[in-house]
Design an enzyme around this catalytic site. Structure first.
Site, PDB file in Angstrom:
ATOM      1  CG  HIS A  10     -45.809 -13.544  47.649  1.00 45.56           C
ATOM      2  ND1 HIS A  10     -46.545 -14.665  47.412  1.00 45.56           N
ATOM      3  CD2 HIS A  10     -46.709 -12.513  47.640  1.00 45.56           C
ATOM      4  CE1 HIS A  10     -47.824 -14.351  47.271  1.00 45.56           C
ATOM      5  NE2 HIS A  10     -47.952 -13.036  47.406  1.00 45.56           N
ATOM      6  N   GLY A  21     -58.304  -5.299  37.066  1.00 48.05           N
ATOM      7  CA  GLY A  21     -59.068  -5.135  38.307  1.00 48.05           C
ATOM      8  C   GLY A  21     -58.469  -4.002  39.114  1.00 48.05           C
ATOM      9  NE  ARG A  22     -60.251  -4.954  44.512  1.00 49.98           N
ATOM     10  CZ  ARG A  22     -61.277  -5.706  44.912  1.00 49.98           C
ATOM     11  NH1 ARG A  22     -62.360  -5.132  45.367  1.00 49.98           N
ATOM     12  NH2 ARG A  22     -61.215  -7.017  44.882  1.00 49.98           N
ATOM     13  N   GLY A  27     -45.286  -8.041  47.395  1.00 50.62           N
ATOM     14  CA  GLY A  27     -46.111  -7.029  46.721  1.00 50.62           C
ATOM     15  C   GLY A  27     -46.790  -6.050  47.660  1.00 50.62           C
ATOM     16  CD  GLU A  59     -44.897 -17.461  46.190  1.00 44.38           C
ATOM     17  OE1 GLU A  59     -45.323 -17.194  47.316  1.00 44.38           O
ATOM     18  OE2 GLU A  59     -45.197 -16.811  45.175  1.00 44.38           O
ATOM     19  NE  ARG A 115     -51.900 -15.827  45.441  1.00 46.20           N
ATOM     20  CZ  ARG A 115     -51.879 -14.633  46.045  1.00 46.20           C
ATOM     21  NH1 ARG A 115     -51.080 -13.671  45.603  1.00 46.20           N
ATOM     22  NH2 ARG A 115     -52.661 -14.394  47.085  1.00 46.20           N
ATOM     23  NE  ARG A 119     -63.737 -12.307  34.688  1.00 47.76           N
ATOM     24  CZ  ARG A 119     -63.940 -12.549  35.965  1.00 47.76           C
ATOM     25  NH1 ARG A 119     -64.456 -13.672  36.351  1.00 47.76           N
ATOM     26  NH2 ARG A 119     -63.638 -11.655  36.887  1.00 47.76           N
TER      27      ARG A 119
HETATM   28  C1  GLV Z   1     -50.884 -11.357  48.452  1.00 50.97           C
HETATM   29  O1  GLV Z   1     -50.301 -12.005  47.655  1.00 50.97           O
HETATM   30  C2  GLV Z   1     -52.281 -11.100  48.390  1.00 50.97           C
HETATM   31  O2  GLV Z   1     -53.011 -11.770  47.649  1.00 50.97           O
HETATM   32  O3  GLV Z   1     -52.729 -10.211  49.127  1.00 50.97           O
END
Ligand code: GLV
Length: 330
Positions: A290, A160-161, A292, A272, A243, A183
């Site tokens: 977490h 994806g993105r 990102g 978490e 995740r 997919r």
């Molecule tokens: C962070 O985990 C998000 O889904 O933006």
């Protein structure tokens, strides 16, 4: 009689960064919950029960119970691209629009994924610790020798993105070869980056680095478990910035202990902020809390976008990022 937006009550479950807060204050009657309040389920439900809109973070579980207590809620804006913390089906049944914050965090999240991949492969965190502990006595040929990144095969689950942004960095910046599982075909990435779509097992078997970019749902929970880890190469590295529950953390610990894979870079965890204790002393894992999308600019953009989604719904316009647009049609 029409109501003005300032009569709308919006709950922000934890303080958010940047101009989003004052922007929202100018447009609605905003209540920002103090840190810690939203962690208490009954106080969260109570705060949302009288709200027209809620700006929530991934730490808040917005489930059937919270939604059932809400008397006038029209929109829940998640300050994240992932929205597994929200029961979207229940929100849809309750006529509540759910929105997320895609796009604004794509490049920042891809940067962090590469940082984690490089740090794990080249033992960057271990090296920093080694030096600070004053254990460096002399240069040595195999001191903290790791894995090459250049020219190796990157497998991406979920193109994806964010997966694509990671793929571009890896192929164009690091000369990696790209295989992917998802997919559907992504012919433009196959053309642009020479990517090859592979079967699920082949993804695990052929990846030197496997990076996960799937949304969490019933189909992707424990996508990586003992069987899959058993298919991976002994010199391979698993990277998870998606995740936590996409990986069976207990199975990962066993695979690392057994030397089934070489290492792992993890930004997300099953429970978490708890992290499986056995991961903590492992030298071949890099663990991040977490982060990102955590650049200041991106987090401010995410907060603003979430605020804009709320105001759009409350003023009767289409939100930019609905995840259950069917609610808008009813
Ligand atoms: C962070 O985990 C998000 O889904 O933006």
């Amino acid at each position: 009689m029409s109501t003005s937006l300032s009569e709308h009550h919006v709950v922000v479950t934890r303080p958010v960064p940047g101009p989003a807060q004052s922007w929202l204050d100018d447009r609605a009657n905003v209540q920002v919950l103090e840190e810690g309040v939203a962690a208490d389920r009954s106080r969260l439900a109570e705060a949302i029960s009288e709200a027209d809109g809620a700006l929530v973070l991934v730490t808040e579980r917005i489930d059937e119970e919270v939604l059932a207590a809400a008397k006038r809620l029209k929109v829940v804006a998640n300050m994240a691209v992932g929205y597994d913390n929200i029961d979207v089906a229940a929100a849809t049944r309750a006529g509540v629009v759910v929105t997320n914050t895609p796009d604004v965090l794509t490049e920042t999240s891809a940067d962090l994924t590469l940082a984690l991949l490089l740090a794990t492969a080249r033992r960057v965190v271990e090296g920093d610790r080694f030096l600070r502990e004053r254990r460096w006595e002399r240069w040595a040929p195999l001191l903290l020798a790791g894995q090459d990144v250049y020219g190796r095969t990157l497998g991406i689950a979920g193109l994806g993105r964010i997966g694509r942004a990671v793929a571009r960095r890896a192929v164009l910046g690091f000369g990696m070869k790209l295989i992917y599982w998802g997919r559907s075909d992504v012919p433009e990435i196959e053309r642009e980056l020479g990517a090859e779509r592979v079967g699920r097992d082949e993804l695990f078997e052929r990846s030197d680095f496997l990076s996960l970019h799937l949304a969490l749902n019933d189909e992707t929970r424990h996508f990586v478990s003992s069987r899959e880890l058993g298919l991976m190469r002994e010199d391979s590295i698993l990277i998870n910035t998606a995740r936590g529950p996409i990986v069976d953390e207990a199975a990962l610990v066993s695979a690392l202990e057994a030397g089934q894979i070489w290492g792992a870079g993890l930004d997300v965890f099953e429970e978490e902020p708890s992290v499986t204790e056995a991961l903590l002393p492992m030298k071949n894992v890099v663990l991040l809390p977490h982060i990102g999308s955590a650049s200041v600019a991106t987090r401010e953009r995410m907060a603003k976008l979430a605020a804009e989604n709320i105001v759009a719904v409350l003023s009767g316009q289409s939100p930019l990022n609905p995840v259950n647009p069917e609610v808008l049609l009813t």
